[in-house]
Design a protein around this motif. Structure first.
Motif, short mmCIF file in Angstrom:
data_model
loop_
_atom_site.label_atom_id
_atom_site.label_comp_id
_atom_site.label_asym_id
_atom_site.label_seq_id
_atom_site.Cartn_x
_atom_site.Cartn_y
_atom_site.Cartn_z
N GLN A 80 153.73 65.01 58.27
CA GLN A 80 154.13 64.04 57.26
C GLN A 80 155.65 64.14 57.06
OE1 GLN A 80 151.94 64.48 53.64
NE2 GLN A 80 150.02 63.68 54.51
N ASN A 81 156.39 63.37 57.81
CA ASN A 81 157.84 63.36 57.73
C ASN A 81 158.35 61.95 58.06
OD1 ASN A 81 157.66 63.07 60.51
ND2 ASN A 81 158.17 65.21 60.94
N PRO A 82 159.66 61.71 57.95
CA PRO A 82 160.16 60.37 58.20
C PRO A 82 159.83 59.82 59.58
CG PRO A 82 161.82 61.67 57.07
CD PRO A 82 160.70 62.60 57.40
N TYR A 83 159.61 60.70 60.54
CA TYR A 83 159.30 60.24 61.89
C TYR A 83 157.94 59.53 61.93
CZ TYR A 83 158.35 60.32 66.91
OH TYR A 83 158.02 59.96 68.19
N THR A 84 157.01 60.10 61.22
CA THR A 84 155.65 59.55 61.26
C THR A 84 155.44 58.43 60.23
OG1 THR A 84 154.87 61.21 59.69
CG2 THR A 84 154.71 61.74 62.05
N ASP A 85 156.37 58.29 59.26
CA ASP A 85 156.24 57.24 58.24
C ASP A 85 156.93 55.97 58.74
OD1 ASP A 85 155.93 55.69 56.02
OD2 ASP A 85 157.35 56.81 54.78
N THR A 86 156.15 55.05 59.21
CA THR A 86 156.69 53.79 59.72
C THR A 86 156.57 52.64 58.71
OG1 THR A 86 154.53 53.28 60.73
CG2 THR A 86 156.17 54.44 62.10
N SER A 87 156.31 52.98 57.45
CA SER A 87 156.17 51.93 56.43
C SER A 87 157.52 51.54 55.80
CB SER A 87 155.21 52.39 55.33
OG SER A 87 155.75 53.51 54.66
N GLN A 88 158.55 52.35 56.02
CA GLN A 88 159.85 52.10 55.40
C GLN A 88 160.93 51.73 56.42
OE1 GLN A 88 160.43 52.07 52.10
NE2 GLN A 88 158.27 52.52 51.71
N LEU A 89 160.51 51.12 57.50
CA LEU A 89 161.47 50.80 58.56
C LEU A 89 162.30 49.58 58.17
CD1 LEU A 89 159.15 51.31 61.66
CD2 LEU A 89 160.75 52.92 60.63
N ARG A 90 163.61 49.76 58.21
CA ARG A 90 164.52 48.68 57.86
C ARG A 90 165.49 48.40 59.00
NH1 ARG A 90 164.10 47.56 52.39
NH2 ARG A 90 162.96 49.11 51.16
N VAL A 91 166.35 49.39 59.30
CA VAL A 91 167.28 49.20 60.42
C VAL A 91 166.50 49.03 61.72
CG1 VAL A 91 169.17 50.24 61.72
CG2 VAL A 91 169.07 50.51 59.23
N THR A 92 165.44 49.83 61.85
CA THR A 92 164.61 49.73 63.06
C THR A 92 164.04 48.33 63.20
OG1 THR A 92 164.01 52.04 62.70
CG2 THR A 92 162.70 50.82 64.30
N ASN A 93 163.63 47.77 62.08
CA ASN A 93 163.06 46.43 62.12
C ASN A 93 164.10 45.41 62.56
OD1 ASN A 93 160.95 44.49 61.62
ND2 ASN A 93 162.09 43.89 59.79
N MET A 94 165.40 45.62 62.20
CA MET A 94 166.45 44.70 62.64
C MET A 94 166.58 44.73 64.16
SD MET A 94 167.51 43.30 59.88
CE MET A 94 169.06 42.55 60.31
N VAL A 95 166.50 45.94 64.73
CA VAL A 95 166.54 46.05 66.20
C VAL A 95 165.34 45.32 66.81
CG1 VAL A 95 166.53 47.66 68.15
CG2 VAL A 95 167.77 48.23 66.05
N TYR A 96 164.19 45.53 66.14
CA TYR A 96 162.96 44.89 66.62
C TYR A 96 163.10 43.35 66.58
CZ TYR A 96 158.09 43.27 66.27
OH TYR A 96 156.90 42.62 66.45
#
Length: 572
Positions: A181-197
């Motif tokens: 349970q750390n930021p790596y496994t928490d994909t519910s708060q993706l913001r910058v990553t979502n911009m790349v996506y």
């Protein structure tokens, strides 16, 4: 956002780093272009001395701006909020940059209640969590970054050779990323990553649109404010005022100055007031130019009605006396006082009363020329008749002396010629006046700022004063001659009454000059009418009232013997 909510007086804090400095520089440049003033701009970085942070907090507490733009990293913002919490400032509206405004840890500070800001949209990328959790130890060992992540997360070493040197046990292959349970496994708060996506998919859709000739539309979302604070250095200046920048303060700090007389501003926060056209004047609020009211002595106002009533009354009195004299034209008192000049004098006095009516009403080109010239000529005709009567009195007493034949030099023909000659001189003066520079209607906007005085401009002031001067000269001459003849023996010496009439006439016109010059607007005309009426009433009452009294109430005195002094006279 700051422009949208009308915040023109703000504070600014930033991280003393490339992120904060570059971001704030862009904001301040745009704010200056939009007329937004910054009360202060402070910078802090978490590795700098605590004293600098305290100074920043104190600046915020002392400021008058109620809105703060905070372009800080999360760590710097956290330290600032901790410092402010020790001595909270007045309620403020915080505007946050995306680095800290979405940090859940900021919610534990009461200062952040109601904070607004910009953030990169949060989104769940389909399949990304499964892709990340599918990482194995064999895949991680191939990339140094993933190796560091794996060893840090499970506290084991993927390299058996370095494991003993680091003191960590070797990874045995049972490690499972789903148990973490750390930021790596928490994909519910993706913001910058979502911009790349989204950027990646934007390119894919663009290529797809080119190939397939299809289009894609976005829907915009409009967010309206529910309740926003007011943060301005100075309140907006309402219409009727203008901005005046305070010395030594930013342009957003200003005073609202009322527009000067004759000027308006019809918009909020006007930088300057505008003058109304000469024919217009501001309303009480000074946000609109209205036509100036035009003032002149009109027929429907009380002053005009009163003066017109006296004028008509005076002319009726003159006509009534004329009727009495005509009915008693053969009586001694009428014949003894030169009935021909008396009737001419009564006629001229009737015209004198009526000519004052030309001064009432809106001035026109014809009325301006008529009122002054008619007044001048009629008054000279009147004074000429009085002067003729005075000379007749003197000549009559001279004629009683033994051997005197002076009456043949001033008989009826000479009397008519003298009246005609004196009047023609005034006619010549008026003709020259009308030819060279006649009176004309004039909109006087200098005497009163807020209204227009519609009056008759004299044209040539020399012509006007020449007309008055000639009347005054004849009146003075008449007064002197009547004064010399006042004590001549007779029960009814007309020279006495002429002396009194000329005394009143001269007194009225001498007081007229300063009153005429100093009276404002329509009262200038009223003063001139009053002088005409007063002098006319003075003449008619002093010269004709005593005669009418004897004719009507004392007929026994209306005899030749009584007039010649053969019968004692009773005081009137």
């Amino acid at each position: 956002m700051v422009k949208h909510f009308g915040w023109t007086w703000i504070g600014a804090v930033r991280s003393d780093s490339d992120y904060g400095n570059n971001g704030m520089a862009s904001f301040l440049k745009a704010a200056e272009q939009e007329g937004i003033c910054v009360e202060y701009s402070e910078a802090y970085y978490r590795t700098q001395p605590r004293s600098k942070l305290k100074k920043m907090a104190e600046v915020i507490r002392r400021s008058t701006a109620r809105v703060i733009v905070a372009f800080l990293a999360s760590g710097d913002m956290r330290l600032l909020l901790e410092e402010l919490s020790q001595q909270p400032p007045p309620p403020m509206q915080w505007i946050g940059s995306e680095s800290w405004v979405t940090d859940p840890e900021m919610l534990r500070y009461n200062l952040c209640i109601g904070v607004v800001g910009f953030a990169i949209p949060r989104s769940v990328i389909p399949g990304l969590r499964e892709f990340l959790l599918d990482l194995s130890a064999e895949q991680a060992v191939e990339f140094p970054l993933l190796t560091e992540f794996w060893e840090s997360s499970f506290s084991c070493s993927l390299n058996r050779q370095t494991g003993s040197s680091t003191g960590m046990p070797a990874c045995d292959g049972t490690e499972d990323l789903r148990a973490l349970q750390n930021p790596y496994t928490d994909t519910s708060q993706l913001r910058v990553t979502n911009m790349v996506y989204k950027a990646t998919y934007a390119i894919a859709h663009a290529l797809h649109s080119i190939v397939c000739k299809e289009s894609r539309c976005d829907k915009s979302i409009i967010v309206g404010p529910h309740k926003v604070p007011v943060s301005v250095c100075s309140e907006s200046c309402p219409p009727g005022t203008r901005k005046a920048v305070k010395k030594g303060r930013p342009v957003c700090c200003y005073d609202c100055i009322n527009c000067a007389d004759g000027e308006i501003s019809n918009e909020t926060d006007s930088l300057e007031c505008h003058k109304c056209l000469p024919e217009y004047w501001p309303n009480n609020e000074k946000d609109k130019c209205l036509p100036k009211p035009v003032e002149f002595l009109s027929w429907d106002e009380i002053l005009g009605i009163i003066l017109a009533a006296f004028s008509v009354t005076g002319s009726l009195v003159a006509l009534s006396i004329t009727l009495v004299f005509y009915k008693n034209r053969t009586s001694p008192i009428v014949k003894a006082n030169n009935s021909e000049l008396s009737f001419l004098l009564l006629f001229s006095l009737t015209l004198c009363f009526l000519c004052s009516l030309t001064f009432i009403g809106q001035p026109t080109e014809w009325s301006c020329m008529l009122r002054h010239t008619a007044f001048g000529i009629i008054f000279v005709l009147c004074i000429s008749c009085v002067l003729g009567k005075t000379i007749v009195v003197l000549m009559a007493f001279k004629a009683t002396l033994p051997g005197s034949n002076v009456m043949k030099w001033f008989g009826p023909p000479q009397q008519r010629l003298s009246v005609l000659g004196f009047t023609l001189v005034q006619v010549l003066i008026c003709v020259l006046w009308l030819t060279i520079s006649p009176p004309f209607p004039y909109n006087n906007m200098q005497h009163y700022k807020e209204k227009i005085i519609l009056e008759c401009n004299l044209g040539s002031a020399i012509g006007f004063w020449a007309v008055l001067g000639y009347i005054g000269l004849l009146a003075f001459l008449c007064f002197v001659l009547a004064f010399l003849a006042r004590k001549l023996p007779d029960n009814f010496n007309e020279a006495k009454f002429i002396t009194f009439s000329m005394l009143i006439f001269c007194a009225v016109w001498i007081t007229f000059i300063p009153a005429y010059v100093s009276s404002p607007g329509k009262f200038t005309v009223a003063v001139e009418i009053f002088a005409i009426l007063a002098s006319s009433f003075g003449l008619i009452l002093c010269i004709f009232a005593p005669k009418c009294f004897i004719i009507v109430f004392r007929p026994e005195q209306n005899t030749k013997k009584h007039l010649m002094g053969k019968v004692p006279s009773k005081a009137l």
